[in-house]
Design an enzyme around this catalytic site. Structure first.
Site, mmCIF file in Angstrom:
data_model
loop_
_atom_site.group_PDB
_atom_site.id
_atom_site.type_symbol
_atom_site.label_atom_id
_atom_site.label_comp_id
_atom_site.label_asym_id
_atom_site.label_seq_id
_atom_site.Cartn_x
_atom_site.Cartn_y
_atom_site.Cartn_z
ATOM 1 N N CYS A 258 7.434 -0.072 -23.162
ATOM 2 C CA CYS A 258 6.895 -1.196 -23.191
ATOM 3 C C CYS A 258 7.945 -2.462 -22.907
ATOM 4 C CB CYS A 258 6.319 -1.733 -24.767
ATOM 5 S SG CYS A 258 7.348 -1.858 -26.002
ATOM 6 N N HIS A 306 6.447 -3.724 -30.235
ATOM 7 C CA HIS A 306 5.722 -3.398 -29.346
ATOM 8 C C HIS A 306 5.579 -4.889 -28.373
ATOM 9 C CE1 HIS A 306 3.176 -1.669 -26.138
ATOM 10 N NE2 HIS A 306 2.450 -2.548 -26.286
ATOM 11 N N HIS A 318 0.761 -4.163 -20.176
ATOM 12 C CA HIS A 318 1.822 -3.629 -21.210
ATOM 13 C C HIS A 318 1.791 -2.191 -20.729
ATOM 14 C CE1 HIS A 318 -0.881 -1.953 -24.501
ATOM 15 N NE2 HIS A 318 -1.652 -2.347 -23.429
#
Length: 342
Positions: A258, A306, A318
């Site tokens: 990510c 994240h 993402h």
């Protein structure tokens, strides 16, 4: 609120370079109980999926710790190389200073070891005496200065060697941590695989389709324009990465985790960002979600483990988890901790 952590069966055995989990991921084991995942025949598909989601969430937190440790190790290697170069240059200077002092000492020895001042006093020529006295004074001062330079150089190289030893020790600890974390991630991925294998084939197929359906399709994005030209360039890069695989510890161009996707996308715009999602959260000015514009960074969970890039129209791009590809998802897919404008 739906989780984006929908693992698939096909991508759980990524190559060894998908690197590492930290010790923090061990909490997932405790949460799942002592029985190995998938060993309980009574485990329901819902519980198995929830457990896999939890494993991936813990893995992602650990991956960001790995990214931080890896970045630290890279910095230490560079720093160590610079220090070692400094030690080598310092040793060359010391060698030259020693040679110069040795030459002066040799000249005095060849003169018979008689004190130069006494030799001058015995001279019968006053003019010679004065000229040689001045020269002797200059030589003495130069010798004294050279000796002081040598002493300073020796102290400096001693400090550099101590610094190099500390850097090397830190680097070795970082390498050991990386190896330890890699072993942990392999255990976690095997546990997740056992959980998925515990599902009936029909459930696995439905689970796989649900995790992928429509996710790679470019939505009709609208909303405010990017905050800057560099944000616009980063958006173009992130869109070009849609469909590429999630790869542990990778920051492109063939695969991403990510924070690696965010770092790579902005690098294409000429902007250097930190490696981890935690550091990226503070890489610019934080704004309310209501004011988010395309190109802003959206970090999730309280620990910012994240991150994605806002694309407008309530969507982020993402890299979600192993087995899935870079994709679009709703911006509110998880609890948001910050929105950052680079």
């Amino acid at each position: 609120m739906a989780s984006h952590r929908r693992p698939t069966h096909s991508g759980l055995t990524h190559s060894a370079r998908v690197t590492v989990l930290s010790a923090a991921a061990a909490t997932a084991v405790a949460a799942l109980g002592a029985t190995p995942a998938g060993a309980d025949p009574q485990t329901s598909p819902e519980r198995a999926r929830a457990a896999v989601d939890r494993l991936f969430q813990e893995a992602e937190k650990a991956t960001e710790r790995f990214n931080s440790a890896s970045e630290r190790a890279t910095h230490l290697r560079e720093e160590l190389g610079q220090v070692q170069d400094g030690v080598a240059r310092g040793q060359e200077r010391i060698n030259r200073l020693r040679e110069a002092l040795g030459s002066l000492a040799g000249a005095q020895y060849r003169s018979g070891g008689v004190d130069p001042t006494l030799s001058l006093l015995l001279s019968s020529d006053p003019d010679t005496f004065l000229a040689q006295a001045e020269m002797l004074n200059m030589v003495t001062e130069r010798q004294h200065s050279a000796l002081q330079d040598l002493q300073r150089a020796q102290r400096s190289i001693g400090q550099l060697r101590a610094e190099a030893a500390r850097d090397l020790s830190d680097l070795e600890r970082s390498r050991a941590a990386v190896a330890r974390h890699k072993r942990t991630v392999e255990r976690k991925l095997a546990q997740a695989q056992r959980l998925l294998n515990s599902l009936p084939s029909k459930e696995r197929g439905a689970f796989d389709r649900a995790s992928r359906s429509g996710r790679g399709v470019l939505p009709a994005l609208s909303g405010d324009a990017p905050a800057s030209s560099r944000a616009a360039a980063a958006i173009r890069a992130a869109r070009s990465a849609v469909g590429r695989p999630y790869v542990w510890g990778a920051n492109g161009p063939s695969g991403f985790d990510c924070s690696g996707l965010v770092q790579w996308s902005y690098a294409q715009a000429g902007v250097g960002l930190p490696r981890t999602s935690q550091a990226q959260r503070y890489a610019g000015r934080q704004v309310p979600l209501s004011e988010a514009r395309p190109g802003d960074l959206v970090t999730y969970r309280n620990d910012a483990s994240h991150i994605g890039m806002y694309m407008g129209n309530g969507q982020v791009v993402h890299a979600p988890y192993p087995g899935a590809s870079v994709r679009y998802d709703p911006v509110r897919m998880m609890p948001i901790s910050a929105v950052t404008r680079v």
